[in-house]
Motif scaffolding. Structure first.
Motif, PDB file in Angstrom:
ATOM      1  N   MET A   1       9.799  40.786  56.170  1.00  0.00           N
ATOM      2  CA  MET A   1      11.200  40.746  56.603  1.00  0.00           C
ATOM      3  C   MET A   1      11.315  40.476  58.101  1.00  0.00           C
ATOM      4  N   LEU A   2      10.383  41.030  58.893  1.00  0.00           N
ATOM      5  CA  LEU A   2      10.410  40.819  60.345  1.00  0.00           C
ATOM      6  C   LEU A   2       9.020  40.452  60.828  1.00  0.00           C
ATOM      7  N   ARG A   3       8.978  39.430  61.687  1.00  0.00           N
ATOM      8  CA  ARG A   3       7.712  39.065  62.338  1.00  0.00           C
ATOM      9  C   ARG A   3       8.008  38.739  63.802  1.00  0.00           C
ATOM     10  N   VAL A   4       7.408  39.502  64.696  1.00  0.00           N
ATOM     11  CA  VAL A   4       7.525  39.286  66.138  1.00  0.00           C
ATOM     12  C   VAL A   4       6.169  38.783  66.623  1.00  0.00           C
ATOM     13  N   VAL A   5       6.180  37.623  67.286  1.00  0.00           N
ATOM     14  CA  VAL A   5       4.931  36.965  67.678  1.00  0.00           C
ATOM     15  C   VAL A   5       4.877  36.811  69.197  1.00  0.00           C
ATOM     16  N   ASP A   6       3.991  37.569  69.841  1.00  0.00           N
ATOM     17  CA  ASP A   6       3.710  37.431  71.276  1.00  0.00           C
ATOM     18  C   ASP A   6       4.993  37.382  72.108  1.00  0.00           C
ATOM     19  N   ALA A   7       5.853  38.357  71.911  1.00  0.00           N
ATOM     20  CA  ALA A   7       7.159  38.382  72.572  1.00  0.00           C
ATOM     21  C   ALA A   7       7.037  38.867  74.012  1.00  0.00           C
ATOM     22  N   HIS A   8       7.560  38.060  74.925  1.00  0.00           N
ATOM     23  CA  HIS A   8       7.610  38.409  76.344  1.00  0.00           C
ATOM     24  C   HIS A   8       9.050  38.335  76.823  1.00  0.00           C
ATOM     25  N   LYS A   9       9.453  39.321  77.633  1.00  0.00           N
ATOM     26  CA  LYS A   9      10.789  39.325  78.209  1.00  0.00           C
ATOM     27  C   LYS A   9      10.720  39.888  79.617  1.00  0.00           C
ATOM     28  N   ARG A  10      11.305  39.125  80.559  1.00  0.00           N
ATOM     29  CA  ARG A  10      11.371  39.564  81.953  1.00  0.00           C
ATOM     30  C   ARG A  10      12.826  39.688  82.390  1.00  0.00           C
ATOM     31  N   PHE A  11      13.085  40.652  83.255  1.00  0.00           N
ATOM     32  CA  PHE A  11      14.338  40.729  83.983  1.00  0.00           C
ATOM     33  C   PHE A  11      13.977  40.592  85.456  1.00  0.00           C
ATOM     34  N   GLY A  12      14.224  39.419  86.035  1.00  0.00           N
ATOM     35  CA  GLY A  12      13.763  39.169  87.396  1.00  0.00           C
ATOM     36  C   GLY A  12      12.239  39.166  87.426  1.00  0.00           C
ATOM     37  N   HIS A  13      11.675  39.993  88.292  1.00  0.00           N
ATOM     38  CA  HIS A  13      10.210  40.077  88.392  1.00  0.00           C
ATOM     39  C   HIS A  13       9.637  41.188  87.509  1.00  0.00           C
ATOM     40  N   THR A  14      10.514  41.895  86.802  1.00  0.00           N
ATOM     41  CA  THR A  14      10.058  43.009  85.967  1.00  0.00           C
ATOM     42  C   THR A  14       9.791  42.532  84.553  1.00  0.00           C
ATOM     43  N   GLU A  15       8.552  42.676  84.105  1.00  0.00           N
ATOM     44  CA  GLU A  15       8.193  42.278  82.746  1.00  0.00           C
ATOM     45  C   GLU A  15       8.419  43.479  81.824  1.00  0.00           C
ATOM     46  N   VAL A  16       9.397  43.358  80.923  1.00  0.00           N
ATOM     47  CA  VAL A  16       9.819  44.476  80.081  1.00  0.00           C
ATOM     48  C   VAL A  16       9.100  44.456  78.737  1.00  0.00           C
ATOM     49  N   LEU A  17       8.858  43.286  78.190  1.00  0.00           N
ATOM     50  CA  LEU A  17       8.025  43.127  76.987  1.00  0.00           C
ATOM     51  C   LEU A  17       6.820  42.278  77.355  1.00  0.00           C
ATOM     52  N   ARG A  18       5.640  42.792  77.028  1.00  0.00           N
ATOM     53  CA  ARG A  18       4.399  42.133  77.477  1.00  0.00           C
ATOM     54  C   ARG A  18       3.520  41.754  76.286  1.00  0.00           C
ATOM     55  N   GLY A  19       4.035  40.882  75.462  1.00  0.00           N
ATOM     56  CA  GLY A  19       3.216  40.388  74.357  1.00  0.00           C
ATOM     57  C   GLY A  19       3.284  41.281  73.133  1.00  0.00           C
ATOM     58  N   ILE A  20       4.476  41.465  72.593  1.00  0.00           N
ATOM     59  CA  ILE A  20       4.669  42.315  71.421  1.00  0.00           C
ATOM     60  C   ILE A  20       4.378  41.510  70.152  1.00  0.00           C
ATOM     61  N   ASP A  21       3.513  42.038  69.302  1.00  0.00           N
ATOM     62  CA  ASP A  21       3.257  41.502  67.960  1.00  0.00           C
ATOM     63  C   ASP A  21       3.579  42.604  66.957  1.00  0.00           C
ATOM     64  N   LEU A  22       4.443  42.280  65.995  1.00  0.00           N
ATOM     65  CA  LEU A  22       4.905  43.308  65.060  1.00  0.00           C
ATOM     66  C   LEU A  22       5.332  42.654  63.761  1.00  0.00           C
ATOM     67  N   GLU A  23       4.968  43.263  62.649  1.00  0.00           N
ATOM     68  CA  GLU A  23       5.429  42.781  61.350  1.00  0.00           C
ATOM     69  C   GLU A  23       5.976  43.947  60.541  1.00  0.00           C
ATOM     70  N   MET A  24       7.002  43.658  59.732  1.00  0.00           N
ATOM     71  CA  MET A  24       7.587  44.655  58.837  1.00  0.00           C
ATOM     72  C   MET A  24       7.798  44.051  57.468  1.00  0.00           C
ATOM     73  N   ALA A  25       7.482  44.836  56.443  1.00  0.00           N
ATOM     74  CA  ALA A  25       7.730  44.404  55.067  1.00  0.00           C
ATOM     75  C   ALA A  25       9.160  44.731  54.672  1.00  0.00           C
ATOM     76  N   LYS A  26       9.660  44.035  53.678  1.00  0.00           N
ATOM     77  CA  LYS A  26      10.989  44.318  53.153  1.00  0.00           C
ATOM     78  C   LYS A  26      11.028  45.755  52.622  1.00  0.00           C
ATOM     79  N   GLY A  27      12.078  46.488  52.973  1.00  0.00           N
ATOM     80  CA  GLY A  27      12.233  47.865  52.509  1.00  0.00           C
ATOM     81  C   GLY A  27      11.494  48.899  53.330  1.00  0.00           C
ATOM     82  N   GLU A  28      10.776  48.468  54.356  1.00  0.00           N
ATOM     83  CA  GLU A  28      10.011  49.399  55.184  1.00  0.00           C
ATOM     84  C   GLU A  28      10.930  50.056  56.224  1.00  0.00           C
ATOM     85  N   VAL A  29      10.643  51.321  56.534  1.00  0.00           N
ATOM     86  CA  VAL A  29      11.339  52.036  57.601  1.00  0.00           C
ATOM     87  C   VAL A  29      10.346  52.250  58.737  1.00  0.00           C
TER      88      VAL A  29
END
Length: 251
Positions: A1-29
């Motif tokens: 249901m969800l797949r996050v692949v090497d997610a990076h997010k910066r606000f200015g010079h601040t790196e808030v997400l540094r390479g997030i990898d995450l998977e979720m199956a349908k119906g998972e909590v």
């Protein structure tokens, strides 16, 4: 249901997400815990494209969120496509964000009528059923200012559910509540997790709740996933020293 692949997010010079990898199956909590500033809320906001990744990709039910692929590259989606995909992702915020000029019933009906084009009569019937489901059948015609914080958050949950989302996200839904009101919101979420088979991501500091409802728990710190596992593995037998330190502080 969800797949996050090497997610990076910066606000200015601040790196808030540094390479997030995450998977979720349908119906998972999935429950996400971690200190303030660890990137938990930013991750949720990137999943529904309220914040735009600097790099990486996020897929919900196989569809790339916020972008489309063209010749091996990604280009920004149209506003209409972004809105269509976002409509399939329910979001409950720390602050309830209800429309103050609409009743509880009006708040829950708004999305189905104005976004999905559902006939008002059909939307009203569905909204009444959802408000009954969250224990607010007697508050249909009540405005947000006349509701307690816990009641407002339960309306917000019903409003998100009214869009029939594929994925429900909760961003610290009890953090703005008085302590005596926390239980009523958590109970609605427990019931939702138990009875609906809905895919849910919950950012929370409520470890007891996380133990009860989560199939899997994730600990984030400084924009990274430090450790994940079953609630028992993460909360009772953490492998990483940083996880142990955090749990010791909030335990």
């Amino acid at each position: 249901m969800l797949r996050v692949v090497d997610a990076h997010k910066r606000f200015g010079h601040t790196e808030v997400l540094r390479g997030i990898d995450l998977e979720m199956a349908k119906g998972e909590v999935l429950v996400v815990v971690g200190p303030s500033g660890s990137g938990k809320s930013t991750l949720l906001r990137c999943i529904n494209h309220l914040e735009v990744l600097n790099s990486g990709r996020i897929y919900v039910d196989g569809e790339l969120v916020g972008y489309r692929e063209r010749n091996g590259h990604v280009v920004e989606d149209s506003e209409a496509e972004i809105a269509r995909k976002r409509a399939a992702i329910g979001m409950v915020f720390q602050r309830f964000n209800l429309f103050p000029h609409l009743t509880a019933l009006g708040n829950v009906m708004a999305g189905p009528v104005h976004v999905k084009g559902l006939p008002r009569k059909e939307a009203e019937a569905a909204a009444k059923a959802l408000l009954e489901r969250v224990g607010l059948a007697a508050k249909l015609d009540t405005y947000p200012s006349q509701l307690s914080g816990g009641q407002q958050q339960r309306v917000a949950i019903a409003r998100a559910l009214a869009m029939n989302p594929k994925l429900m996200m909760f961003d610290e839904p009890t953090s703005a509540l008085d302590p005596e009101l926390v239980g009523e919101v958590l109970e609605v979420m427990r019931t939702l997790a138990r009875d609906s088979q809905m895919t849910m991501i919950v950012v929370t500091h409520e470890i007891g709740f996380a133990r009860d409802v989560a199939d899997r728990a994730v600990f984030m710190d400084e924009g990274r996933i430090v450790e994940q596992g079953t609630p028992q593995e993460l909360f009772d037998e953490p492998k990483q020293e940083r996880t142990r330190t955090f749990l010791g502080l909030i335990g």
